[in-house]
Scaffold this motif. Structure first.
Motif, PDB file in Angstrom:
ATOM      1  N   ARG A 271      31.875   4.901  38.422  1.00  0.00           N
ATOM      2  CA  ARG A 271      33.208   4.926  37.805  1.00  0.00           C
ATOM      3  C   ARG A 271      33.170   5.953  36.681  1.00  0.00           C
ATOM      4  O   ARG A 271      33.180   5.600  35.506  1.00  0.00           O
ATOM      5  CB  ARG A 271      33.579   3.542  37.286  1.00  0.00           C
ATOM      6  N   PRO A 272      33.109   7.237  37.023  1.00  0.00           N
ATOM      7  CA  PRO A 272      32.897   8.265  36.005  1.00  0.00           C
ATOM      8  C   PRO A 272      34.090   8.479  35.075  1.00  0.00           C
ATOM      9  O   PRO A 272      35.241   8.329  35.481  1.00  0.00           O
ATOM     10  CB  PRO A 272      32.648   9.523  36.835  1.00  0.00           C
ATOM     11  N   VAL A 273      33.778   8.838  33.832  1.00  0.00           N
ATOM     12  CA  VAL A 273      34.821   9.284  32.914  1.00  0.00           C
ATOM     13  C   VAL A 273      35.382  10.595  33.460  1.00  0.00           C
ATOM     14  O   VAL A 273      36.586  10.766  33.588  1.00  0.00           O
ATOM     15  CB  VAL A 273      34.258   9.467  31.487  1.00  0.00           C
ATOM     16  N   PHE A 274      34.484  11.520  33.790  1.00  0.00           N
ATOM     17  CA  PHE A 274      34.814  12.752  34.508  1.00  0.00           C
ATOM     18  C   PHE A 274      33.787  12.908  35.616  1.00  0.00           C
ATOM     19  O   PHE A 274      32.649  12.447  35.483  1.00  0.00           O
ATOM     20  CB  PHE A 274      34.776  13.983  33.585  1.00  0.00           C
ATOM     21  N   LYS A 275      34.157  13.570  36.685  1.00  0.00           N
ATOM     22  CA  LYS A 275      33.236  13.763  37.801  1.00  0.00           C
ATOM     23  C   LYS A 275      32.005  14.517  37.325  1.00  0.00           C
ATOM     24  O   LYS A 275      32.123  15.500  36.599  1.00  0.00           O
ATOM     25  CB  LYS A 275      33.935  14.493  38.948  1.00  0.00           C
ATOM     26  N   GLY A 276      30.832  14.012  37.728  1.00  0.00           N
ATOM     27  CA  GLY A 276      29.566  14.553  37.265  1.00  0.00           C
ATOM     28  C   GLY A 276      28.960  13.729  36.144  1.00  0.00           C
ATOM     29  O   GLY A 276      27.902  14.055  35.616  1.00  0.00           O
ATOM     30  N   HIS A 277      29.586  12.617  35.775  1.00  0.00           N
ATOM     31  CA  HIS A 277      29.109  11.686  34.750  1.00  0.00           C
ATOM     32  C   HIS A 277      27.812  11.039  35.262  1.00  0.00           C
ATOM     33  O   HIS A 277      27.802  10.383  36.294  1.00  0.00           O
ATOM     34  CB  HIS A 277      30.216  10.648  34.535  1.00  0.00           C
ATOM     35  N   VAL A 278      26.718  11.268  34.531  1.00  0.00           N
ATOM     36  CA  VAL A 278      25.398  10.788  34.939  1.00  0.00           C
ATOM     37  C   VAL A 278      24.939   9.663  34.017  1.00  0.00           C
ATOM     38  O   VAL A 278      25.159   9.699  32.806  1.00  0.00           O
ATOM     39  CB  VAL A 278      24.358  11.941  34.885  1.00  0.00           C
ATOM     40  N   LEU A 279      24.288   8.665  34.593  1.00  0.00           N
ATOM     41  CA  LEU A 279      23.606   7.616  33.823  1.00  0.00           C
ATOM     42  C   LEU A 279      22.115   7.905  33.892  1.00  0.00           C
ATOM     43  O   LEU A 279      21.573   8.125  34.978  1.00  0.00           O
ATOM     44  CB  LEU A 279      23.889   6.240  34.421  1.00  0.00           C
TER      45      LEU A 279
ATOM     46  N   THR B  65      37.723   7.626  36.505  1.00  0.00           N
ATOM     47  CA  THR B  65      38.260   8.305  37.673  1.00  0.00           C
ATOM     48  C   THR B  65      37.440   7.884  38.882  1.00  0.00           C
ATOM     49  O   THR B  65      36.562   7.030  38.762  1.00  0.00           O
ATOM     50  CB  THR B  65      38.251   9.841  37.474  1.00  0.00           C
ATOM     51  N   LYS B  66      37.722   8.446  40.039  1.00  0.00           N
ATOM     52  CA  LYS B  66      36.975   8.138  41.258  1.00  0.00           C
ATOM     53  C   LYS B  66      36.692   9.429  42.001  1.00  0.00           C
ATOM     54  O   LYS B  66      37.439  10.399  41.894  1.00  0.00           O
ATOM     55  CB  LYS B  66      37.785   7.216  42.178  1.00  0.00           C
ATOM     56  N   TYR B  67      35.611   9.409  42.754  1.00  0.00           N
ATOM     57  CA  TYR B  67      35.331  10.511  43.670  1.00  0.00           C
ATOM     58  C   TYR B  67      36.173  10.303  44.918  1.00  0.00           C
ATOM     59  O   TYR B  67      36.465   9.169  45.301  1.00  0.00           O
ATOM     60  CB  TYR B  67      33.841  10.539  44.038  1.00  0.00           C
ATOM     61  N   ALA B  68      36.552  11.392  45.576  1.00  0.00           N
ATOM     62  CA  ALA B  68      37.345  11.302  46.802  1.00  0.00           C
ATOM     63  C   ALA B  68      36.567  10.602  47.909  1.00  0.00           C
ATOM     64  O   ALA B  68      37.151  10.049  48.824  1.00  0.00           O
ATOM     65  CB  ALA B  68      37.785  12.697  47.253  1.00  0.00           C
ATOM     66  N   GLY B  69      35.256  10.633  47.820  1.00  0.00           N
ATOM     67  CA  GLY B  69      34.398   9.986  48.815  1.00  0.00           C
ATOM     68  C   GLY B  69      32.957  10.354  48.558  1.00  0.00           C
ATOM     69  O   GLY B  69      32.635  11.066  47.596  1.00  0.00           O
TER      70      GLY B  69
END
Length: 141
Positions: free
Chosen positions: A32-40, A117-121
């Motif tokens: 559930r990224p804040v922005f796409k590419g959000h890494v833990l 946000t969400k990834y498209a898939g």
């Protein structure tokens, strides 16, 4: 030993879009990224908070956080990163984890309100993980 979602990901028992994994830590995309590419970034050893991480592990762990921030900026052409950690309060999984979030000027992130946000898939998520993975360089401890 405690088992949680992040322990399962580190052990390979649960799928994740991995950015890196070594003997110290693992980094993977937030679902559930804040922005796409959000890494833990999580330590391999199960600890709940930063205070629980043995002192000898702090430097090596944060070297991985630093390498991840560098890779997110380079791999995604991000203007910068937001690096954050919660300890107990607002900690969604009781396993130490650091958020490395790609940032751009005027991206709309303000204060500590973290819209998700969400990834498209899976293919889109994997493409972000791959771009970061290609820029990730293992720190020399």
């Amino acid at each position: 030993m405690s088992t949680d979602l992040f322990c399962e990901i580190v052990a390979g028992e649960r799928p994740a879009f991995m950015v890196f994994s070594d003997d110290v830590a693992a980094g993977f995309l937030d679902t559930r990224p804040v922005f796409k590419g959000h890494v833990l970034v999580v330590p391999r050893v199960h600890v709940e908070t930063l205070a629980d991480l043995p002192a000898a592990g702090v430097g090596p762990f944060f070297a991985r956080v630093q390498a991840t921030a560098r890779a997110v900026e380079e791999g995604l052409a991000a203007g910068g990163t937001f690096v954050a950690m919660n300890n107990r309060i607002s900690q969604s999984v009781a396993h130490l984890h650091v958020h490395v979030v790609p940032r751009q000027k005027k991206d709309g992130l303000r204060g500590f309100f973290w819209p998700r946000t969400k990834y498209a898939g899976d293919a889109e998520a994997e493409s972000f993980a791959e771009r970061i993975r290609k820029s990730w360089n293992s720190p020399s401890d």
